[in-house]
Design a protein around this motif. Structure first.
Motif, short mmCIF file in Angstrom:
data_model
loop_
_atom_site.label_atom_id
_atom_site.label_comp_id
_atom_site.label_asym_id
_atom_site.label_seq_id
_atom_site.Cartn_x
_atom_site.Cartn_y
_atom_site.Cartn_z
N ASP A 1 30.56 35.09 35.60
CA ASP A 1 30.85 36.34 34.90
C ASP A 1 31.87 37.16 35.68
OD1 ASP A 1 29.40 37.12 37.05
OD2 ASP A 1 28.26 38.67 35.98
N HIS A 2 32.62 36.48 36.55
CA HIS A 2 33.69 37.18 37.25
C HIS A 2 34.88 37.33 36.30
CE1 HIS A 2 36.86 38.08 40.14
NE2 HIS A 2 35.90 38.41 41.00
N VAL A 3 35.60 38.46 36.42
CA VAL A 3 36.66 38.72 35.43
C VAL A 3 37.78 37.70 35.52
CG1 VAL A 3 36.27 41.17 35.14
CG2 VAL A 3 37.64 40.35 37.07
N ASP A 4 37.88 37.01 36.66
CA ASP A 4 38.96 36.03 36.78
C ASP A 4 38.48 34.62 36.47
OD1 ASP A 4 40.77 37.99 37.46
OD2 ASP A 4 40.12 37.94 39.56
N GLY A 5 37.28 34.51 36.03
CA GLY A 5 36.79 33.20 35.63
C GLY A 5 36.39 32.31 36.78
N MET B 1 40.99 37.34 27.85
CA MET B 1 40.19 38.45 28.37
C MET B 1 41.09 39.41 29.14
SD MET B 1 36.60 38.36 30.23
CE MET B 1 36.89 38.03 31.93
N ILE C 1 33.57 38.18 26.71
CA ILE C 1 32.99 37.92 28.04
C ILE C 1 31.86 36.90 27.92
CG2 ILE C 1 33.65 40.19 28.91
CD1 ILE C 1 30.86 41.10 28.76
N VAL D 1 40.61 31.68 26.65
CA VAL D 1 39.64 32.77 26.69
C VAL D 1 39.87 33.62 27.94
CG1 VAL D 1 37.21 33.30 26.96
CG2 VAL D 1 37.92 31.61 25.30
N MET D 2 40.15 32.94 29.07
CA MET D 2 40.32 33.75 30.30
C MET D 2 41.59 34.59 30.21
SD MET D 2 37.64 33.34 31.62
CE MET D 2 37.95 34.61 32.84
N ARG E 1 35.72 47.07 38.61
CA ARG E 1 34.76 46.17 39.27
C ARG E 1 35.01 44.72 38.85
NH1 ARG E 1 34.18 47.15 43.18
NH2 ARG E 1 35.83 48.66 42.92
N PRO E 2 34.49 43.78 39.64
CA PRO E 2 34.79 42.37 39.36
C PRO E 2 33.91 41.73 38.28
CG PRO E 2 33.50 42.55 41.35
CD PRO E 2 33.80 43.95 40.92
N ARG E 3 32.79 42.38 37.89
CA ARG E 3 31.88 41.69 36.96
C ARG E 3 32.13 42.15 35.54
NH1 ARG E 3 30.86 37.37 39.64
NH2 ARG E 3 30.82 37.97 41.83
N THR E 4 32.14 41.19 34.61
CA THR E 4 32.55 41.52 33.24
C THR E 4 31.67 42.62 32.64
OG1 THR E 4 31.18 39.69 32.54
CG2 THR E 4 33.52 39.29 32.72
N GLN F 1 41.73 42.65 38.19
CA GLN F 1 41.47 43.95 38.83
C GLN F 1 42.75 44.62 39.32
OE1 GLN F 1 38.33 41.70 40.88
NE2 GLN F 1 37.52 43.75 41.31
N GLU G 1 34.57 32.57 41.00
CA GLU G 1 34.08 33.43 42.08
C GLU G 1 35.18 33.62 43.12
OE1 GLU G 1 31.31 35.08 42.15
OE2 GLU G 1 30.78 34.27 40.18
N PRO H 1 24.85 35.77 33.61
CA PRO H 1 24.02 35.24 34.69
C PRO H 1 23.23 36.36 35.38
CG PRO H 1 26.26 35.42 35.43
CD PRO H 1 26.27 35.73 33.96
N ALA I 1 33.67 33.66 27.78
CA ALA I 1 34.23 33.33 29.09
C ALA I 1 33.13 32.83 30.00
CB ALA I 1 34.87 34.58 29.69
N ARG I 2 32.02 33.53 29.96
CA ARG I 2 30.88 33.12 30.77
C ARG I 2 30.46 31.69 30.42
NH1 ARG I 2 27.25 31.49 34.07
NH2 ARG I 2 25.07 31.84 33.52
N THR J 1 33.41 29.19 31.60
CA THR J 1 33.75 29.05 33.03
C THR J 1 32.51 29.03 33.91
OG1 THR J 1 33.82 31.43 33.35
CG2 THR J 1 35.86 30.39 32.62
#
Lengths: 536, 982, 114
Positions: free
Chosen positions: C105-109, A167, C95, A163-164, C22-25, B581, C111, B694, C98-99, C102
């Motif tokens: 909700d960071h795009v890289d799974g 994405m 997303i 999934v990651m 941005r970093p958040r999905t 990113q 923090e 979240p 993924a959330r 993992t």
């Protein structure tokens, strides 16, 4: 031409679509076995069809054997499919890989999730469409079809890794698609057409004040393709994704990057060939440099990768980088060699992706992904039946080892298989006697040879670790898993033995690619006007 | 001619010679793992047959005549399959097959019963084939082809006992070193091909002068020589050979002394006519040879492992040969060729002897071996003779070639200091040769056993000795009566290399008291002296003095690991990223560059590349206001998206609305309609999805804004975003203010009704002119729906977000089970709306149908209708909650999708019946007169398919998403939700 | 009109790109839909701007191109809208998944560790 000859050209698109639709109409996952049979049948049928198409394409001197006007509207207004050597060749390659992957998937993977077979069929539809269409926007649509299907297959079986990576893959490709749209519409806004041949014929006449805008459009479009082709530095999504997908998917994905390469081959040579007036060779240096950078990066990656699937993924990069660079050299002979290379490396990689799963089977990674999937989808009968059904083949390790050597040799471009001939073809053409050799040709030579060496080192390392270090008992491998690998490798052998005719075909293809005027004339003048028909 | 006398044409003979070993190799693989005898018989038969063929071929290669076989392979790139056997190739072929046969015989007894022999013999035969391929290649590419093959099989044979790490490392090192050389050779050959214009051996010879004067001569020479030196284990690439001794002894005897390592010197002699005769040749080749000769001899003396000693002596002898070739004179070539043959005979037999000793006593350590003479007198004699030949004792073949060597070193070549000192240097180095030969005999076979052997040795079976005996016999015969034994063969070989101008040389044993004879005597006495002095030291020493600590192999491993692993990993970490990113950033930047490049190249203003024309349409204040709102909301959304998701969602909605309005404004009603419905559905989806993300507390995250690095990132992204926006604006403005080019859409306007049968041009384009696009488009929708379904099917959301939303929780206390009543709370709350909505359902349905029907003539169409229908379902969800709908829903979405697609395909394919292309709309030849307002174009049915698919797909996605809410509650009962994770 | 629309496109695209980086999905998906608007308008703009010239034939007959806005870009936009709708939906689901898998909700799974 006869009814069949005329309509056969669209079969590679309609047949998979039809099959997929039937699978859905039957209720999707509920009839998995029927779907499986359908999938195999269609894949095999596609091989037969594309062989016939290849014959047709090779028969005509100009190379364009059919221009199929959808809806029977006159060129260049509506959408056309164009069948020439290059597209026929790609169709055949696709269908071969597809058949192999489909058969392989029956062993266990098509049970690891839902709707594997429909997604697979739609992927084929997208691929074939992209190879056949002669219309820029229609190309976009088919790109979206194959991408959507590939999203489905990347996420197939779920699990956090997939999934990651999925994405990432999706995000990057969504942006790339937007770029695609910008590019296409910009070109339309300036040149006023979407038909590739028509566009090519208009480019030379674009007024100087508009030329830059047109080229900007082309450039942005190019970025979209190069993302698919995995050119450095736009390729970082690729290794992770390719390493994470199930084996059969990875194997069919070996052709996915080649779609980007195909479009570059097709459009760059068509639009910015010598006929393009002031725009001739636009972006050629970038293509060359980018391709070489990709080879280097991919090579570094192969050396740096610990597990085999990453190694394979980076080899994919090397492969497409090589073709891009070769095209960037803009010499007919080199292009011909590059096409030969494209076939051989794609077959080799396809086999390799399948093989890895078998090799690693004894050694978990592949297996625990399956375990995860089972935990996710556990309940209804989705455990892999490898143990109960099917024939486990004797002398497994020996066969696996032999196949591994085969893949390694093809991918590293060493004797005795097709990879070596391909490299020789490219290099000897780049160093053609008499003429002085340009510097970039020398650089290309050095990079190509070094990348081959690096591939050898990486492959040896991996192979020794897997086959020699641990005296492990043979994994249970079934005939329907081993056969596809063997067939793909045997095709590489065939390509070596029959290198003569194959290379002749490739050179012919390269010549017509480097003669864009033939293509334009072929498409624009092929078709007769719409037949007079009744109606109000 | 003999060949034809026996009904075999020389060409077929050549083909058979290549084919037989490979065929044998294939057969050998099919045998049972323990079929030692069968394998040995097969391999022996193959090798013998090949040898016979070679012998039969002899008459056709004498006196400079050549057997050629050419077959077309890849004409388009000037590559043909060309087998070519001249005298020189013949000698090698004879060595390869002859010694090959003896080695197979020997291996039968050497390999133990529990070794898996099929692999062994199969590889051995394949190697034989490859080696024959090298010597019989008539073009250089083909030579490279087989060259790399020998590396590959040598790798597999060295690694035969891959349980031991020495075998693995040795094999890998050998492979990497030799195939690196192979690639250099490949490059060199390509360069030669570039110079000559052909890879054909004869044409290359013909172009010799052209090559020597060409500016690329030196690179070509260096590359080719690199190939040769690596293969022949010459300094500084010699280190792989001793480690290759981890291979079974037959392999060492065959590959690593008699044949494969000879490929390098073979190549040098082969190409000497084309590349030789220059100072570069003299210096590069000769110096490499000289150093290797001395180094090998020196190190060999201090080895404690029998095979180690032999390995270094092989290196040294190959150095001697290379030196001879490097001296760049016909006589040198003669001596080299002769010594190649001699070395093959005595070194192979010595390896066999070593193997026998190892096999019988169970050790190869010279310090532990003593007085074997008592146990195995015959083997002792064999070893003594062979060793004497190696040392160059008179009446043995080694002596004669050694004398030629000495004679050649005495000659002056370029009269440099080294050249003058050469005789003394080689004499000194040869003393070591004598010394280690002596040591091999004296320490192993004489003296008294100090300690018991692992096994009590005795003579090996006759057939295991026989090969060695044969070879030793050859040493003797050649040594005593060279003229009549080896003479003719040598003559044949040299004729092929030197042509008719072979200088006079004599193979006599006795030339009188010549300086070279003196040198021989000095060497032998000196060697004996050297040995007696060093004797005691040798028994204690491990490794040679001075050089003891320089381990080529360790350096190699270090380099390999550093470059191909550490460095590579470092580079990858520098050149790549696994984060999203940076990738998107790169993508945007790349697009920006691609967009700017042309303007830069054409000069932005010089040719008016980015000039703007006059505005085409009058400015309208209303439009301005609308967009003021749009711009504001877009910016606000960008600012709010992190912490106030709902707000951001609404703002985006506003922006979407503005888009819709501008569509209407700019005369695109279809677009605005579609945009509107899509907008609403998307928003609902996002709302459904939102709750699974979240919560973000502003100040918690605002903390990290303090970091400088992050601020810098923000600024950079801001700049990128600004640049992107500005460029897109500029591009669009530039195009909008340009007159429209002559474009294809005129055709659509003209024929939309005439031939498409619809007045809504856009819709006609969608369902007729460009229906194929629509085809793909709905397929995409279907695929995505499938994917969503597959992904969410068994998915369980994260723990804390699985809480029931606050507004529901209050009512849901007490009943945590998942029964339909659970949503009763919702029902209660929304009872009235629910009722209204249920009544709305049919109404919306009708609207949808209306859109569908009128689509062809007025804004609307299958897609809009489908989405509208889906909206009806959404409303149901809102009103009644998930479970009610799911229990009442009578739609099987996937089937709808399938049906829709089939409908569309069917319509498209129907055209085939009339032999019309796919998707030809049947309207144009439906003779039926027009009835009513509903057009009967087949395109309409197509639109119906679109409708069905869109409904199916959208509903499927909605169910999948909405269903999560039901799951969410379920997860509260035990079950860690994240366990899918790892 | 042109200048207004151009500005609009620019701003939509700019904020879209900003959010996409941005970093958040959630930010990314919002950004992508803003970008989609911008691109759709851009495509329309490539057919030049016309007001009150909807490409719907009044008379059942042969239309005169000059009288209507360029219909082709509109058709393209429609296709684009549908496709971006589909992909947005897909990305949303991804997303969420993924959330769920993992826990972030960071795009890289995971923090970022600043």
């Amino acid at each position: 031409m006869s009814w069949a000859e005329n309509h056969l050209v669209i079969a590679p698109i309609v047949l998979p679509l039809f099959a997929g639709a039937v699978m859905l109409a039957l209720g999707g996952e509920r009839r998995r076995n029927i779907n499986a049979i359908l999938n195999i049948a269609v894949s095999l049928a596609l091989i037969a069809i594309s062989i016939m198409l290849l014959r047709d394409a090779d028969a005509v001197p100009g190379g364009i054997s059919n221009v199929y006007r959808l809806g029977d509207w006159p060129v260049p207004f509506a959408i056309v499919l164009v069948l020439d050597r290059l597209s026929a060749m790609m169709l055949l390659l696709t269908s071969v890989l597809a058949a192999a992957a489909a058969v392989f998937s029956l062993a266990r993977w098509h049970r690891a999730g839902v709707n594997f077979h429909p997604l697979f069929q739609f992927l084929l539809m997208g691929l074939n469409g992209a190879f056949l269409t002669g219309d820029l926007f229609n190309l976009f649509v088919f790109f979206e079809v194959l991408l959507a299907a590939s999203y489905g297959l990347v996420l197939y079986g779920s699990g956090s890794v997939r999934v990651m990576t999925g994405m990432q893959y999706i995000a990057v490709n969504l942006v790339a698609s937007l770029l695609f749209l910008i590019g296409v519409s910009l070109i339309y806004g300036i040149a006023g057409t979407l038909n590739m041949a028509d566009l090519a014929s208009r480019i030379a006449a674009i007024p100087a004040s508009d030329r830059a805008l047109l080229e900007a459009g082309a450039g942005i479009l190019g970025i979209a393709f190069l993302v698919k082709a995995g050119m450095w530095p736009l390729c970082f999504w690729l290794p992770g994704t390719y390493a994470a997908v199930p084996a059969p998917v990875g194997s069919i994905f070996a052709i996915l990057t080649k779609v980007g390469v195909y479009v570059v081959l097709r459009l760059w040579l068509l639009l910015f060939g010598d006929g393009a007036g002031a725009s001739a060779q636009f972006g050629g240096e970038l293509l060359l440099a980018g391709g070489m950078a990709t080879i280097v990066f991919g090579t570094i990656g192969t050396l740096a990768s610990q597990d085999m699937s990453r190694l394979a993924a980076f080899s994919v990069l090397v492969s497409s980088g090589t073709v891009l660079a070769a095209v960037g050299l803009a010499q007919t002979g080199v292009t011909g060699g590059a096409l030969f290379y494209l076939i051989s490396s794609t077959l080799g990689l396809g086999a390799f992706f399948l093989l890895i799963e078998l090799i690693e089977r004894g050694r978990e990674p592949g297996a625990d992904v399956l375990a995860v999937t089972r935990e996710l989808y556990g309940e209804e009968g989705e455990e892999d039946g490898a143990e109960e059904t099917g024939i486990a083949i004797p002398a497994t390790i020996a066969l696996l080892g032999l196949s591994f050597i085969g893949c390694a040799v093809v991918i590293a471009g060493l004797p005795p298989l097709s990879g070596f001939i391909a490299k020789f073809a490219m290099l000897s053409a780049a160093l053609q006697p008499g003429a002085a050799v340009p510097t970039q040709a020398w650089v290309f030579l050095v990079i190509l040879i070094l990348s081959g060496l690096a591939a050898l080192i990486a492959m040896t390392r991996a192979g020794i670790r897997v086959f020699w270090v641990s005296e492990r008992e043979a994994p249970r491998v079934r005939l329907i898993e081993m056969a596809p690998v063997a067939v793909l490798l045997l095709l590489c052998v065939l390509q070596t033995v029959q290198a003569g005719p194959v290379m002749r075909f490739m050179q012919a293809t390269a010549q017509s690619l480097h003669a864009p005027h033939d293509y334009m004339r072929g498409v624009l003048e092929f078709s007769s006007a719409r037949k007079p028909a009744g109606g109000t | 001619m003999v060949g034809q006398g026996m009904g075999v044409s020389p060409e077929t003979l050549l083909i058979a010679l290549i084919a037989i070993p490979f065929a044998g190799s294939f057969l050998a693989m099919l045998f049972r793992a323990n079929a030692r005898n069968a394998e040995a018989y097969l391999a022996g038969a193959v090798a013998l047959a090949a040898f016979v063929l070679v012998v039969m071929a002899y008459p056709q290669v004498t006196g400079g005549s050549v057997i050629r076989f050419k077959a077309a392979w890849v004409q388009d790139i000037g590559l043909e399959f060309y087998l070519r056997m001249d005298g020189f190739a013949w000698v090698f072929a004879a060595l390869i097959t002859g010694i090959g046969f003896l080695v197979v015989l020997y291996a039968r007894y050497y390999m133990s019963a529990d070794d898996p022999v099929p692999r062994f013999f199969s590889f051995l035969l394949a190697f034989m084939g490859a080696m024959l391929g090298i010597v019989l290649s008539g073009n250089l590419i083909q030579l490279v082809f087989f060259w790399e093959l020998t590396s590959l099989f040598s790798f597999l044979l060295i690694g035969y006992w891959h349980q031991t790490s020495q075998a693995r490392d040795g094999a890998r090192m050998a492979l990497i070193v030799t195939s690196t050389g192979g690639l250099c050779l490949f490059a060199g050959v390509l360069v030669i091909g570039h110079i000559v214009g052909s890879y054909d051996l004869e044409q290359v010879f013909a172009a010799a002068t052209k090559i020597r004067v060409h500016p690329l001569y030196v690179p070509a020479l260096v590359l080719v020589v690199l190939g040769a030196l690596t293969k022949s284990a010459q300094f500084p690439f010699h280190f792989w050979l001793p480690h290759a001794m981890a291979a079974p002894t037959p392999v060492s005897a065959y590959l690593h002394s008699a044949t494969m390592v000879k490929a390098g010197v073979f190549l040098l002699v082969r190409l000497w006519p084309a590349l030789g005769g220059t100072n570069e040749w003299l210096w590069i080749v000769a110096s490499a040879g000289l150093i290797t000769f001395m180094l090998g001899a020196f190190v060999a003396l201090f080895q404690q492992d029998l095979k180690g000693l032999l390995a270094y002596s092989t290196i040294s002898h190959l150095g001697l040969i290379t030196l001879l070739i490097g001296l760049d004179t016909p006589l040198g070539i003669i001596a080299a060729t002769f010594h190649i043959i001699n070395h093959a005979t005595f070194k192979a037999s010595l390896f066999m002897a070593a193997g026998i000793i190892d096999h019988e006593t169970g050790t190869r350590d010279i310090r532990r071996l003593n007085g074997l003479r008592r146990f195995m007198p015959i083997t002792t004699t064999l070893a003594m003779v062979a060793a004497a030949a190696m040392a160059g004792v008179p009446l043995l073949n080694g002596f004669i070639s050694k004398e030629m060597f000495f004679a050649e070193t005495i000659e002056l070549h370029d009269n440099s200091l080294v050249d003058q000192a050469l005789p003394y240097i080689v004499t000194f180095a040869s003393m070591f040769t004598v010394a280690y030969s002596l040591r091999f005999i004296r320490d192993v076979f004489f003296g008294v056993p100090t300690q018991p052997f692992p096994r009590t040795p005795h003579e090996p079976p006759f057939l295991m000795r026989f090969p060695a005996e044969l070879l030793v016999l050859a040493c003797l015969v050649v040594g005593i009566i060279p003229g009549i034994t080896i003479g003719p063969l040598l003559q044949t070989a040299l004729h092929a290399v030197l042509g008719d101008s072979i200088p006079h040389y004599s193979l006599a044993v006795w030339h009188g008291f010549t300086p070279e004879f003196l040198m021989s005597i000095v060497t032998i006495l000196g060697g004996i002296g050297l040995y007696t002095i060093l004797r005691t030291y040798l028994l204690t020493a491990d490794g040679p003095p001075l050089l003891r600590h320089i381990k080529g192999q360790r350096i190699f491993e270090r380099l390999l690991v550093t470059i191909s692993w550490r460095f590579a990993r470092w580079l990858e970490s520098v050149l790549a990223t696994r984060r999203l990113q940076p990738q998107l950033r790169l993508l945007v930047i790349a697009a920006l560059i691609a967009g700017f490049m042309p303007f830069y190249l054409h000069g932005t203003y010089t040719q008016g590349a980015l000039t703007f024309g006059p505005r085409q349409t009058a400015f309208d204040i209303g439009f301005g206001i609308v967009w003021a709102v749009g711009i504001a909301s877009a910016l606000a959304a960008a600012y709010q998206a992190k912490f106030h998701r709902l707000a951001a969602l609404i703002l985006v909605g506003v922006a979407g609305l503005v888009t819709c309005i501008s569509f209407v404004w700019l005369s695109a009603p279809d677009l605005s309609l579609t945009q509107l419905v899509v907008e609403s559905v998307t928003t609902v989806l996002l709302l459904l999805g939102l709750r699974w993300l979240p919560k973000r507390i502003q100040n918690f995250d605002a903390a990290d804004a303090g970091f400088g690095i992050i601020r810098w990132h923000r600024i950079r992204d801001l700049m990128i975003a600004a640049a992107a926006g500005a460029s897109l604006a500029a591009l669009s403005y530039a195009v909008m203010t340009r007159p429209q080019p002559q474009n294809i859409s005129g055709f659509f306007v003209e024929n939309a009704y005439k031939q498409g049968g619809g007045t809504n041009i856009v819709n006609v384009i969608l369902v007729d002119f460009r229906a194929f696009d629509t085809f793909g488009e709905i397929t995409v929708l279907g695929i995505v729906a499938l994917t969503v379904y597959g992904l969410l099917r068994r998915f369980r959301p994260a723990a804390e977000s699985a809480q029931v939303p606050e507004q529901q929780r209050s009512r849901n206390e007490g009943n945590e089970d998942t029964t339909p009543q659970k949503d009763s709370g919702v029902k209660g709350a929304l009872a009235i709306p629910a009722l209204m909505v249920s009544m709305l359902f049919p109404v919306i349905g009708v609207v949808a149908i209306y859109f569908l029907l009128r689509g062809h003539d007025l804004p609307g169409g299958g897609f809009v209708a489908g989405i509208t229908m889906a909206v009806a379902f959404i409303l149901q969800y809102m009103a009644h909650g998930t479970e009610w709908v799911e229990s009442h829903l009578r739609v099987l979405p996937i089937r709808w999708m399938g049906a829709g697609l089939l409908l569309a395909v069917g319509v498209g394919a129907a055209a085939w019946l009339f032999d019309m292309p796919f998707l030809t709309s049947s309207f144009s030849y439906a003779e039926v007169p027009w009835i009513g307002a509903v057009p009967l174009a087949s395109a309409f049915i197509f639109d119906l398919g679109v409708f069905a698919l869109v409904v199916g797909a959208t509903v499927l996605m909605l169910i999948a998403l909405a269903h999560q809410s039901v799951r969410g509650h379920r997860t509260q009962r035990g079950r860690a939700p994240n366990s899918e994770g790892a | 009109m042109e200048i207004v629309l151009a500005l609009g496109i620019g701003v939509l695209a700019g904020s879209g790109v900003w959010l996409a980086l941005r970093p958040r999905t959630f930010q990314v998906i919002i950004g992508l839909s803003l970008l989609a608007y911008a691109v759709n308008l851009f495509i329309l703009a490539m057919g030049r701007l016309r007001t009150d010239a909807a490409p719907v034939l009044m008379a059942k007959g042969m239309g005169v191109p000059a009288e209507f806005a360029d219909p082709l870009p509109q058709a393209l936009v429609l296709t684009a809208i549908v496709i971006s709708f589909a992909t947005t939906a897909l990305f949303l689901v991804v997303i969420i998944a993924a959330r769920g898998l993992t826990g972030t909700d960071h795009v890289d799974g995971r923090e970022p560790d600043v």
